[in-house]
Design a protein around this motif. Structure first.
Motif, PDB file in Angstrom:
ATOM      1  N   MET A  76       0.836  -1.199   0.000  1.00 22.91           N
ATOM      2  CA  MET A  76       0.000   0.000   0.000  1.00 22.91           C
ATOM      3  C   MET A  76       0.874   1.253   0.000  1.00 22.91           C
ATOM      4  SD  MET A  76      -3.288  -0.537  -0.181  1.00 22.91           S
ATOM      5  CE  MET A  76      -3.139  -1.972  -1.247  1.00 22.91           C
ATOM      6  N   PRO A  77       0.309   2.412  -0.408  1.00 24.07           N
ATOM      7  CA  PRO A  77       1.132   3.612  -0.624  1.00 24.07           C
ATOM      8  C   PRO A  77       1.626   4.265   0.658  1.00 24.07           C
ATOM      9  CG  PRO A  77      -0.962   3.713  -1.823  1.00 24.07           C
ATOM     10  CD  PRO A  77      -1.061   2.593  -0.851  1.00 24.07           C
ATOM     11  N   GLU A  78       2.700   4.985   0.498  1.00 21.41           N
ATOM     12  CA  GLU A  78       3.255   5.857   1.524  1.00 21.41           C
ATOM     13  C   GLU A  78       3.683   7.128   0.808  1.00 21.41           C
ATOM     14  OE1 GLU A  78       6.014   4.570   5.023  1.00 21.41           O
ATOM     15  OE2 GLU A  78       7.305   5.245   3.391  1.00 21.41           O
ATOM     16  N   ILE A  79       3.445   8.276   1.427  1.00 19.06           N
ATOM     17  CA  ILE A  79       3.749   9.529   0.759  1.00 19.06           C
ATOM     18  C   ILE A  79       4.448  10.477   1.723  1.00 19.06           C
ATOM     19  CG2 ILE A  79       1.540  10.650   1.319  1.00 19.06           C
ATOM     20  CD1 ILE A  79       1.575  11.765  -1.592  1.00 19.06           C
ATOM     21  N   GLY A  80       5.363  11.286   1.204  1.00 18.05           N
ATOM     22  CA  GLY A  80       6.058  12.262   2.027  1.00 18.05           C
ATOM     23  C   GLY A  80       5.145  13.418   2.396  1.00 18.05           C
ATOM     24  N   VAL A  81       5.120  13.761   3.685  1.00 15.15           N
ATOM     25  CA  VAL A  81       4.365  14.913   4.171  1.00 15.15           C
ATOM     26  C   VAL A  81       5.234  15.683   5.159  1.00 15.15           C
ATOM     27  CG1 VAL A  81       2.048  13.979   3.819  1.00 15.15           C
ATOM     28  CG2 VAL A  81       3.248  13.463   5.920  1.00 15.15           C
ATOM     29  N   LEU A  82       5.408  16.958   4.887  1.00 17.89           N
ATOM     30  CA  LEU A  82       6.256  17.810   5.725  1.00 17.89           C
ATOM     31  C   LEU A  82       7.617  17.135   5.928  1.00 17.89           C
ATOM     32  CD1 LEU A  82       3.534  19.098   8.231  1.00 17.89           C
ATOM     33  CD2 LEU A  82       4.256  20.057   6.027  1.00 17.89           C
ATOM     34  N   ASP A  83       7.996  16.838   7.171  1.00 11.93           N
ATOM     35  CA  ASP A  83       9.303  16.236   7.423  1.00 11.93           C
ATOM     36  C   ASP A  83       9.222  14.735   7.651  1.00 11.93           C
ATOM     37  OD1 ASP A  83       7.923  16.313   9.793  1.00 11.93           O
ATOM     38  OD2 ASP A  83       9.613  17.004  11.012  1.00 11.93           O
ATOM     39  N   SER A  84       8.098  14.097   7.268  1.00 11.58           N
ATOM     40  CA  SER A  84       7.913  12.686   7.569  1.00 11.58           C
ATOM     41  C   SER A  84       7.162  12.004   6.427  1.00 11.58           C
ATOM     42  CB  SER A  84       7.166  12.537   8.903  1.00 11.58           C
ATOM     43  OG  SER A  84       7.187  11.205   9.353  1.00 11.58           O
ATOM     44  N   THR A  85       6.535  10.879   6.742  1.00 16.04           N
ATOM     45  CA  THR A  85       5.761  10.138   5.751  1.00 16.04           C
ATOM     46  C   THR A  85       4.433   9.698   6.373  1.00 16.04           C
ATOM     47  OG1 THR A  85       6.763   8.025   6.409  1.00 16.04           O
ATOM     48  CG2 THR A  85       7.811   9.241   4.593  1.00 16.04           C
ATOM     49  N   MET A  86       3.439   9.512   5.517  1.00 15.92           N
ATOM     50  CA  MET A  86       2.164   8.965   5.980  1.00 15.92           C
ATOM     51  C   MET A  86       1.783   7.784   5.108  1.00 15.92           C
ATOM     52  SD  MET A  86      -0.113  12.259   7.235  1.00 15.92           S
ATOM     53  CE  MET A  86      -1.580  11.279   7.509  1.00 15.92           C
ATOM     54  N   TYR A  87       1.430   6.701   5.779  1.00 12.54           N
ATOM     55  CA  TYR A  87       0.947   5.490   5.123  1.00 12.54           C
ATOM     56  C   TYR A  87      -0.554   5.618   4.929  1.00 12.54           C
ATOM     57  CZ  TYR A  87      -0.565   0.619   4.708  1.00 12.54           C
ATOM     58  OH  TYR A  87      -1.151  -0.535   4.284  1.00 12.54           O
ATOM     59  N   TYR A  88      -1.066   5.045   3.851  1.00 12.82           N
ATOM     60  CA  TYR A  88      -2.507   5.061   3.656  1.00 12.82           C
ATOM     61  C   TYR A  88      -2.948   3.901   2.768  1.00 12.82           C
ATOM     62  CZ  TYR A  88      -1.386   7.312  -0.858  1.00 12.82           C
ATOM     63  OH  TYR A  88      -0.889   7.602  -2.106  1.00 12.82           O
ATOM     64  N   GLU A  89      -4.157   3.435   3.035  1.00 11.28           N
ATOM     65  CA  GLU A  89      -4.816   2.473   2.173  1.00 11.28           C
ATOM     66  C   GLU A  89      -5.499   3.241   1.042  1.00 11.28           C
ATOM     67  OE1 GLU A  89      -4.729  -0.771   2.550  1.00 11.28           O
ATOM     68  OE2 GLU A  89      -3.854  -0.925   4.565  1.00 11.28           O
ATOM     69  N   ASP A  90      -5.505   2.673  -0.159  1.00  9.81           N
ATOM     70  CA  ASP A  90      -6.120   3.336  -1.308  1.00  9.81           C
ATOM     71  C   ASP A  90      -6.672   2.270  -2.243  1.00  9.81           C
ATOM     72  OD1 ASP A  90      -6.877   4.860  -3.463  1.00  9.81           O
ATOM     73  OD2 ASP A  90      -4.983   5.940  -3.655  1.00  9.81           O
ATOM     74  N   SER A  91      -7.990   2.247  -2.413  1.00 13.40           N
ATOM     75  CA  SER A  91      -8.611   1.254  -3.290  1.00 13.40           C
ATOM     76  C   SER A  91      -8.354   1.548  -4.762  1.00 13.40           C
ATOM     77  CB  SER A  91     -10.122   1.235  -3.053  1.00 13.40           C
ATOM     78  OG  SER A  91     -10.718   2.425  -3.553  1.00 13.40           O
ATOM     79  N   ARG A  92      -8.008   2.814  -5.051  1.00 16.86           N
ATOM     80  CA  ARG A  92      -7.760   3.281  -6.423  1.00 16.86           C
ATOM     81  C   ARG A  92      -8.978   3.093  -7.326  1.00 16.86           C
ATOM     82  NH1 ARG A  92      -2.625   4.822  -6.577  1.00 16.86           N
ATOM     83  NH2 ARG A  92      -1.093   3.819  -5.223  1.00 16.86           N
ATOM     84  N   GLY A  93     -10.165   3.068  -6.708  1.00 19.00           N
ATOM     85  CA  GLY A  93     -11.390   2.989  -7.478  1.00 19.00           C
ATOM     86  C   GLY A  93     -11.752   4.349  -8.061  1.00 19.00           C
ATOM     87  N   SER A  94     -12.919   4.422  -8.677  1.00 19.52           N
ATOM     88  CA  SER A  94     -13.363   5.658  -9.310  1.00 19.52           C
ATOM     89  C   SER A  94     -14.447   6.326  -8.475  1.00 19.52           C
ATOM     90  CB  SER A  94     -13.893   5.357 -10.716  1.00 19.52           C
ATOM     91  OG  SER A  94     -14.995   4.464 -10.642  1.00 19.52           O
ATOM     92  N   GLY A  95     -14.755   7.558  -8.827  1.00 20.70           N
ATOM     93  CA  GLY A  95     -15.795   8.300  -8.131  1.00 20.70           C
ATOM     94  C   GLY A  95     -15.238   9.258  -7.092  1.00 20.70           C
ATOM     95  N   LEU A  96     -16.126   9.879  -6.358  1.00 24.31           N
ATOM     96  CA  LEU A  96     -15.712  10.806  -5.305  1.00 24.31           C
ATOM     97  C   LEU A  96     -14.873  10.073  -4.264  1.00 24.31           C
ATOM     98  CD1 LEU A  96     -19.073  12.712  -4.671  1.00 24.31           C
ATOM     99  CD2 LEU A  96     -17.146  13.475  -6.060  1.00 24.31           C
ATOM    100  N   PRO A  97     -13.782  10.688  -3.797  1.00 23.59           N
ATOM    101  CA  PRO A  97     -12.969  10.021  -2.775  1.00 23.59           C
ATOM    102  C   PRO A  97     -13.649  10.034  -1.412  1.00 23.59           C
ATOM    103  CG  PRO A  97     -12.044  12.165  -3.322  1.00 23.59           C
ATOM    104  CD  PRO A  97     -13.185  11.949  -4.266  1.00 23.59           C
ATOM    105  N   PHE A  98     -13.798   8.851  -0.822  1.00 25.95           N
ATOM    106  CA  PHE A  98     -14.270   8.704   0.549  1.00 25.95           C
ATOM    107  C   PHE A  98     -13.030   8.504   1.421  1.00 25.95           C
ATOM    108  CE2 PHE A  98     -18.241   8.413  -1.407  1.00 25.95           C
ATOM    109  CZ  PHE A  98     -19.277   8.217  -0.500  1.00 25.95           C
TER     110      PHE A  98
END
Length: 289
Positions: free
Chosen positions: A1-23
């Motif tokens: 699953m993805p991890e992205i750089g934020v400020l001076d650190s990183t945040m992990y997140y789940e992402d279904s990568r589906g379509s439509g409005l993001p929930f």
């Protein structure tokens, strides 16, 4: 699953990568995105669930982990992913952070669903005998030792905070991010941040700010999920009635028996309520542009 750089650190997140409005599903204390796994499995579309900074598999920078710290990193996460026209789903402190983000970014919010979270200022008198004793203990020196040395919050959340206790194996994903005393500091800070009689003042100010948005945002549909049968519940019949009178454009859906960490007890009911509400409110259409 993805991890992205934020400020001076990183945040992990789940992402279904589906379509439509993001929930966007925001967890509380002492959990992580793992708390939403059973709910997400019942849903479709673009579903995202981050681990708050210092929690789960996100980075653990040397910050105080106050409400404002979490808000800054969450802001950076939303911006890094370019998330607009968002539907927020929040539990516990995740609900409070979601309200706070919505109040400061109203043009980016399409809907808000909430459960077991902080919707109005509280006082010590609002607490029952057992919750008051627990809050006093957590704010004491003994509470610091319990949380930091014995991992009290995680150990008890998924045994006492649910109707059906999780097995030791099922608790491991919740326990794994907090192997050391230092790693548990975000959990202690959250537990001590519940605003009672206006303290801590910084958190009470945030709550008052987003409370005005909840009351005035008539254009944003909202859904409150309620539960029963547990002494650990934060939102009971009385507070649900208050929400009905004081939160604009609110629907209330009762989802049955559950403890405070209701995603473990009633994931199918939660997902079903969210899906039906999304259809009623037109929140399932493809994203514009």
């Amino acid at each position: 699953m993805p991890e992205i750089g934020v400020l001076d650190s990183t945040m992990y997140y789940e992402d279904s990568r589906g379509s439509g409005l993001p929930f966007v599903f925001l967890h509380g204390n002492p959990a992580s995105s793992h708390a939403w796994r059973k709910v997400l499995a019942e849903m479709e579309g673009r579903l995202l669930a981050p681990d708050l900074i210092g929690m789960g598999r996100s980075g653990k920078p040397g910050i105080p982990y106050r409400f404002g710290d979490h808000a800054r990193y969450l802001d950076a996460w939303f911006d890094a992913l370019g998330l607009d026209e968002v539907v927020l789903v929040g539990h516990d402190w995740g609900g409070a952070l979601g309200f706070d983000w919505a109040a400061r970014h109203p043009e980016r919010v399409r809907g808000v669903a909430l459960m077991e979270t902080f919707v109005r200022p509280m006082s010590w008198d609002d607490l029952g005998e057992a919750p008051r004793a627990r809050a006093e203990l957590i704010r004491s020196a003994k509470g610091e030792s319990l949380v930091l040395d014995q991992n009290f919050l995680v150990e008890t959340a998924f045994t006492g905070g649910v109707l059906m206790s999780l097995s030791e194996e099922e608790r491991q994903p919740y326990l794994a991010p907090y192997p050391t005393r230092e790693s548990r500091r975000p959990l202690l800070e959250w537990a001590r941040s519940v605003p009672l009689d206006g303290e801590p003042a910084d958190v009470a100010e945030r709550l008052e700010g987003y409370g005005k948005w909840l009351a005035g945002s008539v254009e944003v549909p909202k859904l409150l999920l309620t539960f029963d049968s547990s002494p650990t519940l934060l939102i009971g019949e009385e507070l649900a009635a208050w929400c009905a009178e004081n939160i604009a454009a609110l629907e209330i859906e009762h989802c049955g028996p559950a403890g405070h960490h209701a995603q473990e007890d009633r994931p199918e009911a939660i997902a079903a309520a969210l899906k039906a509400w999304a259809v009623r409110q037109g929140l399932r259409e493809m994203r514009k542009g």
